[in-house]
Design a protein around this motif. Structure first.
Motif, short mmCIF file in Angstrom:
data_model
loop_
_atom_site.label_atom_id
_atom_site.label_comp_id
_atom_site.label_asym_id
_atom_site.label_seq_id
_atom_site.Cartn_x
_atom_site.Cartn_y
_atom_site.Cartn_z
N CYS A 166 47.68 38.44 36.87
CA CYS A 166 47.38 37.04 36.60
C CYS A 166 46.14 36.65 37.39
CB CYS A 166 48.56 36.14 36.99
SG CYS A 166 49.00 36.12 38.73
N PRO A 167 45.39 35.65 36.91
CA PRO A 167 44.15 35.24 37.61
C PRO A 167 44.38 34.79 39.04
CG PRO A 167 44.23 34.32 35.38
CD PRO A 167 45.57 34.92 35.64
N ALA A 168 45.55 34.25 39.34
CA ALA A 168 45.79 33.73 40.69
C ALA A 168 45.68 34.80 41.76
CB ALA A 168 47.17 33.07 40.76
N LEU A 172 43.55 34.39 45.07
CA LEU A 172 44.27 34.46 46.34
C LEU A 172 43.61 35.45 47.30
CD1 LEU A 172 47.22 33.41 47.37
CD2 LEU A 172 47.91 35.74 46.83
N ALA A 173 43.18 36.59 46.76
CA ALA A 173 42.69 37.69 47.58
C ALA A 173 41.18 37.68 47.79
CB ALA A 173 43.09 39.02 46.93
N LEU A 174 40.47 36.70 47.27
CA LEU A 174 39.01 36.72 47.28
C LEU A 174 38.46 36.99 48.68
CD1 LEU A 174 36.43 36.33 45.61
CD2 LEU A 174 36.53 33.89 46.22
N ARG A 175 37.74 38.10 48.79
CA ARG A 175 37.08 38.52 50.03
C ARG A 175 38.02 38.61 51.23
NH1 ARG A 175 31.73 38.91 49.10
NH2 ARG A 175 30.79 37.64 47.44
N ALA A 176 39.28 38.89 50.97
CA ALA A 176 40.23 39.03 52.08
C ALA A 176 39.90 40.28 52.89
CB ALA A 176 41.66 39.14 51.54
N ASP A 177 40.14 40.20 54.19
CA ASP A 177 39.97 41.38 55.05
C ASP A 177 41.03 42.43 54.76
OD1 ASP A 177 37.75 40.50 56.95
OD2 ASP A 177 39.15 38.82 57.07
N LEU A 178 42.24 41.97 54.44
CA LEU A 178 43.34 42.88 54.11
C LEU A 178 44.12 42.27 52.96
CD1 LEU A 178 44.89 45.48 54.93
CD2 LEU A 178 46.35 44.02 56.36
N GLN A 207 38.12 43.43 41.98
CA GLN A 207 37.63 42.16 41.46
C GLN A 207 37.46 41.13 42.58
OE1 GLN A 207 40.22 40.46 38.51
NE2 GLN A 207 38.97 38.63 38.21
N ALA A 208 38.40 41.13 43.52
CA ALA A 208 38.38 40.14 44.61
C ALA A 208 37.46 40.54 45.75
CB ALA A 208 39.79 39.92 45.13
N ARG A 209 36.92 41.75 45.70
CA ARG A 209 35.99 42.25 46.72
C ARG A 209 36.63 42.20 48.11
NH1 ARG A 209 33.16 38.92 43.46
NH2 ARG A 209 32.79 37.30 45.01
N VAL A 210 37.89 42.66 48.17
CA VAL A 210 38.58 42.70 49.47
C VAL A 210 37.99 43.81 50.33
CG1 VAL A 210 40.68 41.84 48.36
CG2 VAL A 210 40.44 44.30 48.79
N ARG A 211 38.21 43.72 51.62
CA ARG A 211 37.70 44.75 52.52
C ARG A 211 38.62 45.97 52.54
NH1 ARG A 211 37.66 45.63 58.20
NH2 ARG A 211 38.87 43.73 58.59
N SER A 235 40.21 50.86 43.02
CA SER A 235 39.80 49.75 43.88
C SER A 235 38.38 49.87 44.39
CB SER A 235 40.76 49.64 45.07
OG SER A 235 40.56 50.70 45.99
N GLY A 236 37.92 51.10 44.68
CA GLY A 236 36.62 51.26 45.32
C GLY A 236 36.59 50.72 46.73
N ARG A 237 37.76 50.53 47.32
CA ARG A 237 37.90 50.01 48.66
C ARG A 237 38.77 50.95 49.48
NH1 ARG A 237 34.70 47.31 46.40
NH2 ARG A 237 34.40 45.04 46.47
N PRO A 238 38.65 50.95 50.82
CA PRO A 238 39.60 51.71 51.63
C PRO A 238 41.02 51.28 51.29
CG PRO A 238 37.78 50.95 52.99
CD PRO A 238 37.62 50.28 51.65
N THR A 239 41.86 52.24 50.96
CA THR A 239 43.21 51.94 50.47
C THR A 239 44.23 52.81 51.20
OG1 THR A 239 42.33 51.41 48.28
CG2 THR A 239 44.68 51.91 48.41
N ALA A 240 45.32 52.19 51.64
CA ALA A 240 46.37 52.91 52.36
C ALA A 240 47.72 52.38 51.91
CB ALA A 240 46.21 52.73 53.87
N ALA A 241 48.78 53.08 52.28
CA ALA A 241 50.14 52.64 52.00
C ALA A 241 50.69 51.86 53.18
CB ALA A 241 51.04 53.84 51.71
#
Length: 250
Positions: A166-168, A172-178, A207-211, A235-241
């Motif tokens: 959903c768009p929200a 919600l996550a726009l440019r979030a650090d985590l 999409q949200a360009r999170v860190r 994601s193209g972002r550092p990703t962990a579980a």
């Protein structure tokens, strides 16, 4: 004080040995907030803080795997010698107090007022405790459900709760650090859009360009390793579980 997230539990849809359901301890700006109270998380919470010190409790939705340890907390506060100095604010969907009272066989909720101060969430709900700001957004699930954006002195954490695409979520996550995001299902079934696949989680993070992306609430058709790898590929972002007992700094 930096904004930190301690993982208490991630299991879906039920707890396993040493593996509680969804729950997290969010700390920053002088506040400590228990985010989601899945079964097993109240015990895990006690390994990281004194529950009587909680500033607030925040519940994304009322499914059992996210909320039923409120009962454990109620017993601890009322009968277990852990009474807080004042009733703890509980931010949750509107029906939370009634459901808890009903489980205990009570027709009214007033008997809980000495331990919990229930405050109904809504889309755009915004509250500040000390230097920690908590904002809720309604997300797409099969019940009333909210994601969370937490901001503290320039740091941002976003949490999907349980949600389908959903768009929200991206807002919600726009440019979030985590970005703490569920990846519950392997694939979407026709007409079912109430959870995310790992690829969905990765797309929102991109999409949200999170860190950083932290994958959680992985369902029984996936493993944490598989879900994390699939999300990372998109994601193209550092990703962990998300792993129980670990603390992440935003």
């Amino acid at each position: 004080m930096p904004l930190t997230l301690t993982v208490l539990g991630t299991a879906s849809p039920h707890p396993g040995p040493g593996w509680p359901c969804s729950g997290y301890l969010l700390a920053g700006g002088g506040a400590e907030v228990w985010v989601d109270a899945g079964p097993g998380t109240f015990a895990a919470l006690q390994q990281h803080t004194d529950p009587a010190r909680l500033t607030a409790i925040w519940i994304s939705h009322l499914h059992a795997d996210h909320s039923t340890d409120l009962l454990s907390a109620a017993y601890a506060f009322a009968h277990g010698g852990m009474a807080p100095a004042a009733p703890v604010p509980v931010y949750a969907p509107q029906d939370c107090a009634r459901r808890l009272a009903g489980f205990l066989g009570r027709a009214d909720v007033d008997f809980l007022k000495d331990v919990f101060d229930f405050r109904a969430l809504y889309d755009g709900h915004d509250v500040r405790h000390w230097n920690l700001r908590l904002t809720a957004r309604a997300v797409a699930h099969d019940t009333e459900a909210y994601g969370l954006r937490a901001e503290c002195q320039g740091s941002v954490l976003a949490y999907s709760g349980d949600s389908g695409p959903c768009p929200a979520l991206a807002e919600l996550a726009l440019r979030a650090d985590l970005f703490l995001c569920e990846a519950d299902i392997d694939t979407h079934r026709e007409g079912e859009q109430v959870h995310l696949t790992p690829e969905d989680a990765g797309r929102v993070a991109h999409q949200a360009r999170v860190r950083r992306l932290l994958v959680t609430h992985v369902g029984p058709t996936l493993t944490r390793e598989t879900a994390t790898a699939r999300a990372a590929a998109v994601s193209g972002r550092p990703t962990a579980a998300a792993v129980e007992g670990e603390t992440h700094t935003c």
